[in-house]
Design a protein around this motif. Structure first.
Motif, PDB file in Angstrom:
ATOM      1  N   GLU A   1       0.648   9.203  -8.992  1.00 22.05           N
ATOM      2  CA  GLU A   1       0.800  10.549  -9.561  1.00 22.05           C
ATOM      3  C   GLU A   1       0.656  11.633  -8.496  1.00 22.05           C
ATOM      4  N   GLN A   2      -0.103  11.333  -7.418  1.00 22.84           N
ATOM      5  CA  GLN A   2      -0.313  12.325  -6.368  1.00 22.84           C
ATOM      6  C   GLN A   2       0.855  12.394  -5.385  1.00 22.84           C
ATOM      7  N   SER A   3       1.807  11.492  -5.488  1.00 26.58           N
ATOM      8  CA  SER A   3       2.932  11.451  -4.556  1.00 26.58           C
ATOM      9  C   SER A   3       3.817  12.675  -4.727  1.00 26.58           C
ATOM     10  N   PRO A   4       4.372  13.202  -3.621  1.00 26.51           N
ATOM     11  CA  PRO A   4       5.277  14.360  -3.720  1.00 26.51           C
ATOM     12  C   PRO A   4       6.690  13.976  -4.155  1.00 26.51           C
TER      13      PRO A   4
ATOM     14  N   GLU B   1       0.818  -1.208   0.000  1.00 23.32           N
ATOM     15  CA  GLU B   1       0.000   0.000   0.000  1.00 23.32           C
ATOM     16  C   GLU B   1       0.856   1.264   0.000  1.00 23.32           C
ATOM     17  N   VAL B   2       1.889   1.267   0.843  1.00 21.71           N
ATOM     18  CA  VAL B   2       2.734   2.461   0.955  1.00 21.71           C
ATOM     19  C   VAL B   2       3.488   2.713  -0.341  1.00 21.71           C
ATOM     20  N   VAL B   3       4.059   1.659  -0.910  1.00 24.25           N
ATOM     21  CA  VAL B   3       4.799   1.821  -2.165  1.00 24.25           C
ATOM     22  C   VAL B   3       3.868   2.302  -3.269  1.00 24.25           C
ATOM     23  N   GLU B   4       2.658   1.736  -3.328  1.00 26.21           N
ATOM     24  CA  GLU B   4       1.700   2.165  -4.352  1.00 26.21           C
ATOM     25  C   GLU B   4       1.364   3.643  -4.202  1.00 26.21           C
ATOM     26  N   ALA B   5       1.168   4.089  -2.953  1.00 25.24           N
ATOM     27  CA  ALA B   5       0.849   5.501  -2.722  1.00 25.24           C
ATOM     28  C   ALA B   5       2.023   6.404  -3.073  1.00 25.24           C
ATOM     29  N   LEU B   6       3.234   5.989  -2.719  1.00 24.59           N
ATOM     30  CA  LEU B   6       4.409   6.824  -2.979  1.00 24.59           C
ATOM     31  C   LEU B   6       4.782   6.865  -4.458  1.00 24.59           C
ATOM     32  N   LEU B   7       4.340   5.865  -5.222  1.00 22.17           N
ATOM     33  CA  LEU B   7       4.639   5.849  -6.648  1.00 22.17           C
ATOM     34  C   LEU B   7       3.508   6.433  -7.493  1.00 22.17           C
TER      35      LEU B   7
END
Length: 473
Positions: free
Chosen positions: A444-447, A436-442
């Motif tokens: 388009e919305q990731s900073p 989940e974390v890797v998906e969120a960090l990768l």
């Protein structure tokens, strides 16, 4: 005095009494209505059976309803919940303005009868019946009764939102599906629901209004006032119905009670107000965006609470402020975490020593959360350790990264061991949290920059993305 004169005198006296009654009756009726002793207005849009019983039986309705209520209380003591449903239905047809009967019947369906069934889908049907009884029927005849709004909000917040029933995930999933059928997506488009243009939009707007008895324009107001809210989750609906009650009720005590339901649900939304719905699992993440509005809701409640309730509200507010710094720390939003820690120290100096760094505070608060064995807090903590591990790896701190990941695994193992594998209390695994974390960090919305994302892929042992070929000109 002859008999004819006596009859004439009695007739004159009767006429005088009737005339006096005609003058006094409106005054008495106004006084009875002001005291809430009886309801004089006719029922609007009532089913034929209900209209018949309320008009034909007259004052005998109360006597019959009292006898049925006594029998219903006996059945409750005997645990005969199914039989109580029919009796309560009769009572509400006789006296639809007795709100206690509606409340007891709805509670009976959602809490007592539902757990008699082993299958979660059967349970969900009874939970729905309890919700619908309050929302569709009780409030239809008693739109100004604050207790009904409070009970409806509590049912969303407790029966569906909490994990006391081992079918709670099924309830949340079923409700989320229902809401997505209305919205057509994971979030509502308030403009389309308020001013539908196509047949499909009109169908969805009508479904929201007629089946779920919700006003899209008012939802939008609450979304801006308290949100962003995830309207697939029960806490958002608890806020909605408590807010509707606040609009309808005028007494300070009633408004204060409903406002309590709002800030409690907002705090729960802060802790787990983002629904992540993958193919096989439901995950609930903190909704950090509403933190300032949760803070404002607590301050409003404190300002409007009498002295004997202030301590309870202040203690709940302190717990929220204690959570906020470490929740922001866990997702690497350090400046905001520092701001919340300063606010905590300003309002509750004893809650955070001044010589404690943010990192030290976050670790200590995390250990408190794990000792409390809170399902939501431990799940959030596991995600937080995994997130911080990846950020440490990106900062070229491999030892810190390994230590944080190890702490996540130790916390998961300890929590699972304490709860002996109870699926009702299950939390996210470390491997699931990593995905989940890797998906969120990768995303388009990731900073993260493109370079940082490439390094993250290497750290997570993922293949590097192949850039898309240029489009032909």
């Amino acid at each position: 005095m002859n008999s004819r004169f006596k009859k004439f005198l009695l007739l004159a006296l009767a006429a005088a009494l009737l005339a006096a009654n005609g003058f006094l009756l409106p005054v008495i009726n106004r006084q009875r209505a002001a005291l809430g002793i009886t309801r004089l207005e006719p029922l609007e849009n009532a089913p034929p059976m209900l209209a018949l019983t309320t008009q034909v039986l007259g004052g005998f309705r109360g006597l019959i309803a009292n006898a049925l209520w006594i029998r219903s209380s006996q059945m409750q003591d005997e645990g005969k919940y199914f039989e109580m449903v029919q009796l309560a239905d009769w009572i509400t047809k006789l006296e639809p303005h007795i709100t206690t009967v509606w409340t007891v019947q709805a509670w009976n369906m959602a809490f007592n009868i539902s757990v008699k069934f082993p299958e979660y889908e059967d349970r969900w049907r009874w939970v729905q019946r309890g919700l619908e009884l309050l929302r569709d029927d009780a409030l239809r005849y008693n739109p100004d009764q604050p207790g009904l709004y409070s009970d409806l909000a509590w049912m969303f917040q407790f029966k569906m939102g909490q994990n006391m029933d081992d079918g709670h995930l099924h309830y949340k999933l079923s409700w989320a599906r229902d809401m997505m059928n209305v919205f057509g997506d994971y979030r509502p488009d308030f403009e389309k629901l308020t001013n539908p243009q196509t047949d499909l939009e009109r169908e969805r707007a009508d479904l929201l209004r007629t089946k779920y008895k919700m006003d899209a324009a008012f939802m939008k107001i609450l979304h801006e006032r308290y949100g962003p809210l995830d309207w697939r989750l029960p806490e958002a609906h608890a806020i909605y119905w408590a807010s509707v009650g606040m609009e309808r009720c005028k007494k300070d005590d009633d408004v204060r009670k409903l406002r309590s339901a709002v800030y409690q649900s907002m705090n729960l939304s802060f802790q787990r107000g983002q629904l992540v719905w993958t193919t096989n699992t439901l995950r609930f993440l903190p909704n950090l965006a509403i933190a300032p509005k949760v803070n404002a809701a607590y301050l409003e409640q404190l300002a409007n609470s009498p002295d004997h309730l202030t301590n309870g509200v202040a203690n709940a507010y302190k717990n929220f402020l204690k959570d906020a710094p470490y929740q922001f720390f866990l997702v690497n939003r350090m400046s905001e975490a520092e701001q919340w820690l300063r606010m905590l120290r300003q309002r509750f100096p004893a809650a955070a020593p001044v010589d404690e760094t943010l990192a030290e505070y976050a670790v200590n608060r995390a250990m408190e959360a794990s000792q409390e064995q809170s399902q939501n807090k431990v799940g959030g903590l596991i995600r937080g350790f995994v997130t911080q591990s990846y950020f440490a790896a990106l900062d070229d701190r491999p030892d810190d990264a390994a230590g944080l990941m190890l702490r996540a695994r130790e916390l998961y193992a300890a929590y699972t061991s304490r709860n002996k594998g109870d699926q009702r209390l299950a939390v996210i695994t470390v491997d699931e949290a990593k995905r989940e974390v890797v998906e969120a960090l990768l995303s388009e919305q990731s900073p993260l920059t493109a370079q940082a994302k490439a390094r993250l892929r290497q750290s997570a042992n993922l293949p590097l993305e192949t850039p898309a070929p240029p489009r032909p000109k």
